[in-house]
Design an enzyme around this catalytic site. Structure first.
Site, short mmCIF file in Angstrom:
data_model
loop_
_atom_site.label_atom_id
_atom_site.label_comp_id
_atom_site.label_asym_id
_atom_site.label_seq_id
_atom_site.Cartn_x
_atom_site.Cartn_y
_atom_site.Cartn_z
N GLY A 1 0.80 -1.21 0.00
CA GLY A 1 0.00 0.00 0.00
C GLY A 1 0.84 1.26 0.00
O GLY A 1 0.38 2.33 -0.40
N PHE A 2 2.08 1.17 0.46
CA PHE A 2 2.96 2.32 0.58
C PHE A 2 3.74 2.56 -0.71
O PHE A 2 4.01 3.70 -1.09
CB PHE A 2 3.89 2.07 1.76
CG PHE A 2 4.84 3.18 2.11
CD1 PHE A 2 4.68 4.46 1.62
CD2 PHE A 2 5.92 2.94 2.95
CE1 PHE A 2 5.56 5.48 1.96
CE2 PHE A 2 6.80 3.94 3.29
CZ PHE A 2 6.63 5.21 2.79
N ASP B 1 2.18 -1.73 12.48
CA ASP B 1 1.87 -2.56 11.31
C ASP B 1 2.71 -3.83 11.29
O ASP B 1 3.34 -4.17 10.29
CB ASP B 1 2.08 -1.76 10.02
CG ASP B 1 1.30 -2.35 8.84
OD1 ASP B 1 0.33 -3.10 9.08
OD2 ASP B 1 1.66 -2.06 7.69
#
Length: 664
Positions: free
Chosen positions: A348-349, A468
């Site tokens: 996602g990053f 995370d």
């Protein structure tokens, strides 16, 4: 950026023209997915409905609350012009959406419906057999003003064909026409996604369902068609959307994508000039605006390069161990200009590429330009890892910010990420043949992550919350030593005695997030411990935190719930990964599984600190005692009368309102 009065006038003129145009236009929209960029303000969302886990949850489910006897309604905010000119002119429309209905109990709940309604408000007491369409008072009444295409998963009435049919309802829950889907090989409530198309040509309402037949062929079947004049039952402007309900039995009712197109109704021939004059005027205005924007964009880009770059560099250089700054051309050369063949994975990053810097292999993370908080995550990762030193931490080599490219350079981990060995796929989603990890290596990986977390929580000058922790963020070097990476969501607490970090947006990965996170919007040492506990369980069991992404938001479907059930039955060792050979220490595995469950205790006060975790892993202490039955999640949680690890307790406080999920 400054605007002249002329530019302001141009924008106002454009807005007025577009407003006039919009008033005479039809309704069209398309949502291929319901991911991060979907704006909630486009919709009217009732209680018990939401956008979460990449779908419309018409009746949503979260671990802390029951979803029995509930109803929900989800509508597009702009109304659709269905008819005009005294009902003589009728619009046509086409709506395609993907539904996914998954039973939570056996049998399941009632189902869901596509609706056209005069009112977007959810009727009171419309749960159970009412499907959120009507209630006992409005059922069969003209004042209901609703037409629904129901996807019924319960035989609630004698008139229902079965518990697996499509029907068309008019101001009532009793169908004007219905068709069983069983003969098409379709089972609505089995968790399979089906593409549905609802068409109306101003005379007939027709429903198609796409599915895969027993031969594996894609089929699109017309399952029902009904001659109907919608203008007889609905006002000229209606809301389009979905409704659903549950009774004592429950299910998830999800819409994974949705598009809607319709024809235009020209109510007044005298408005023909609008369609001739306005487009021409708009074109002229747009050309003027574009020319102006090009000028200001070029000037703005120059200002951005001159202004933003030093600020990012200043923030990074303030760290004690500031990493090296690279030129963009050096990293482009090292990665073959980010050649797709060098891609190691994508998250996602951003995307990670393999590179060669001199004789040293490196990994370069290229922050996605689509990342909602790319710059913030970039700074967080570089400044956090750049100020830390630990053997179980991915080594940061340097960074680059140039020509709007945000790049982070790491030492390459030859064995990739842990999930590759647990589940046999890489970060690009490709299945791979990898050797199974021995118990000795698994224990070493768990211990390594525990040492790193203890360092972050207790060994740093400023406490760090990772936020995370998951298998894909655990990297393995050539000796299979665990290295914790991806600090894009990490937050540093300025004072070591502070125990939490409050956020406006819930961040983390579904399946690893502690249940209280959804209520408090706080990251704490205890939420890190919970994610570590989930990691421990999946390493020992070789099983993902949940079966699919929709299930991951549900505590009851998670690996944690599964392990608690086995533990209650005295069969927790049945969960051990079958790929482990017989030469294992069952007492050691039992101790680690018990420790993992203790870390995932629903009450954050009952979770051990990472210091206690390390003592258990090194056999200096026994695992924490667990209750025989799985404890329920209750909030606010009650602290114990005495707790040894008081330095890691959660600070109390008022609840923060629920916000958007920030899954990665």
């Amino acid at each position: 950026m400054q605007f002249s009065s002329l530019q302001t006038f141009v924008f106002l003129l454009l807005a007025l023209f577009c407003g006039a145009l919009t008033q005479t236009s039809c309704l069209n929209f398309n949502y291929p997915t319901f991911e991060d960029k979907v704006d909630d303000e486009d919709f009217i969302i009732s209680k018990n409905s939401s956008i979460a886990s990449g779908a419309i949850q018409v009746t949503h489910d979260f671990s802390w609350s029951s979803i029995s006897n509930e109803s929900g309604r989800f509508s597009y905010k702009q109304r659709f012009k269905l008819w005009g000119d005294g009902r003589r002119k009728k619009a046509s429309f086409n709506s395609t959406f993907v539904i996914n209905i998954s039973n939570k109990t056996n049998p399941g709940a009632e189902g869901l419906a596509f609706i056209l309604a005069a009112n977007s408000t959810l009727p009171e007491n419309s749960n159970g057999q009412w499907l959120g369409i009507v209630n006992a008072n409005s059922n069969g009444s003209d004042r209901a003003k609703v037409v629904a295409v129901e996807f019924d998963t319960s035989k609630s009435y004698e008139q229902d064909l079965d518990d697996n049919h499509v029907g068309v309802d008019v101001n009532s829950i009793y169908s004007r026409s219905q068709e069983s889907l069983t003969r098409y090989g379709i089972k609505l409530s089995n968790g399979t996604s089906y593409a549905v198309t609802v068409q109306y040509d101003s005379q007939n309402l027709t429903i198609f369902v796409s599915h895969t037949n027993e031969n594996g062929e894609q089929m699109k079947d017309q399952v029902l068609s009904l001659a109907i004049n919608l203008s007889e039952y609905l006002p000229d402007k209606v809301y389009v959307g979905f409704s659903a309900s549950t009774g004592n039995n429950t299910q998830l009712n999800c819409i994974k994508s949705w598009s809607f197109t319709s024809s235009h109704i020209d109510e007044n021939p005298n408005l023909l000039w609008v369609w001739i004059v306005i487009p021409a005027a708009v074109v002229m205005v747009v050309l003027a605006v574009v020319a102006s924007c090009i000028y200001w964009r070029r000037r703005g880009q120059k200002e951005l390069l001159e202004d933003a770059y030093p600020r990012i560099e200043d923030e990074i250089q303030r760290t004690v161990l500031a990493p090296k700054k690279f030129e963009l051309k050096v990293l482009q050369r090292a990665t073959g200009s980010f050649n797709p063949k060098n891609k190691l994975g994508k998250g996602g990053f951003g995307t990670v590429y393999k590179g060669l810097l001199g004789n040293k292999e490196i990994a370069v993370k290229r922050v996605s330009k689509d990342s909602r908080q790319g710059k913030q995550e970039f700074i967080a990762e570089v400044t956090t890892i750049g100020s830390l030193r630990h053997k179980n931490l991915v080594k940061l080599i340097g960074w680059c910010y140039e020509s709007h490219e945000l790049l982070i350079v790491y030492e390459l981990m030859p064995n990739g990420s842990l999930d590759r060995f647990l589940f046999g796929d890489d970060k690009l989603g490709k299945e791979m043949e990898v050797p199974p990890l021995s118990w000795e290596r698994r224990h070493g990986i768990i211990s390594g992550v525990a040492q790193e977390l203890d360092y972050l929580h207790n060994g740093c000058e400023k406490r760090v919350l990772h936020r995370d922790i998951k298998a894909s963020n655990i990297m393995l070097d050539s000796d299979f030593t665990a290295r914790l990476g991806d600090f894009g969501l990490a937050r540093t607490l300025q004072q070591s005695e502070i125990t939490h970090h409050s956020t406006k947006e819930i961040a983390g990965t579904l399946g690893y997030m502690a249940p209280e996170t959804f209520l408090t919007a706080r990251a704490t040492v205890e939420t890190d411990v919970y994610a570590f506990g989930v990691l421990v369980l999946e390493v020992v069991c070789g099983r993902r935190p949940a079966g699919n992404q929709l299930e991951q938001s549900n505590y009851n479907n998670s690996i944690v719930y599964w392990l608690w059930d086995l533990y209650s039955q005295g069969r927790v060792l049945d969960a051990v990964d079958s790929r482990l050979d017989g030469d294992i220490d069952e007492d050691d595995i039992l101790s680690v599984l018990t420790l993992g469950l203790a870390c995932c205790h629903p009450n954050p006060h009952q979770r051990p600190s990472m210091r206690t975790v390390l003592k258990v892993l090194t056999r200096e202490a026994d695992p924490p005692l667990l209750p025989t039955e799985r404890p329920a999640f209750v909030w606010p949680s009650m602290p114990p009368s005495f707790k040894e690890d008081t330095e890691c307790d959660v600070a109390g406080g008022q609840l923060t309102p629920f916000t958007v999920l920030g899954g990665r």
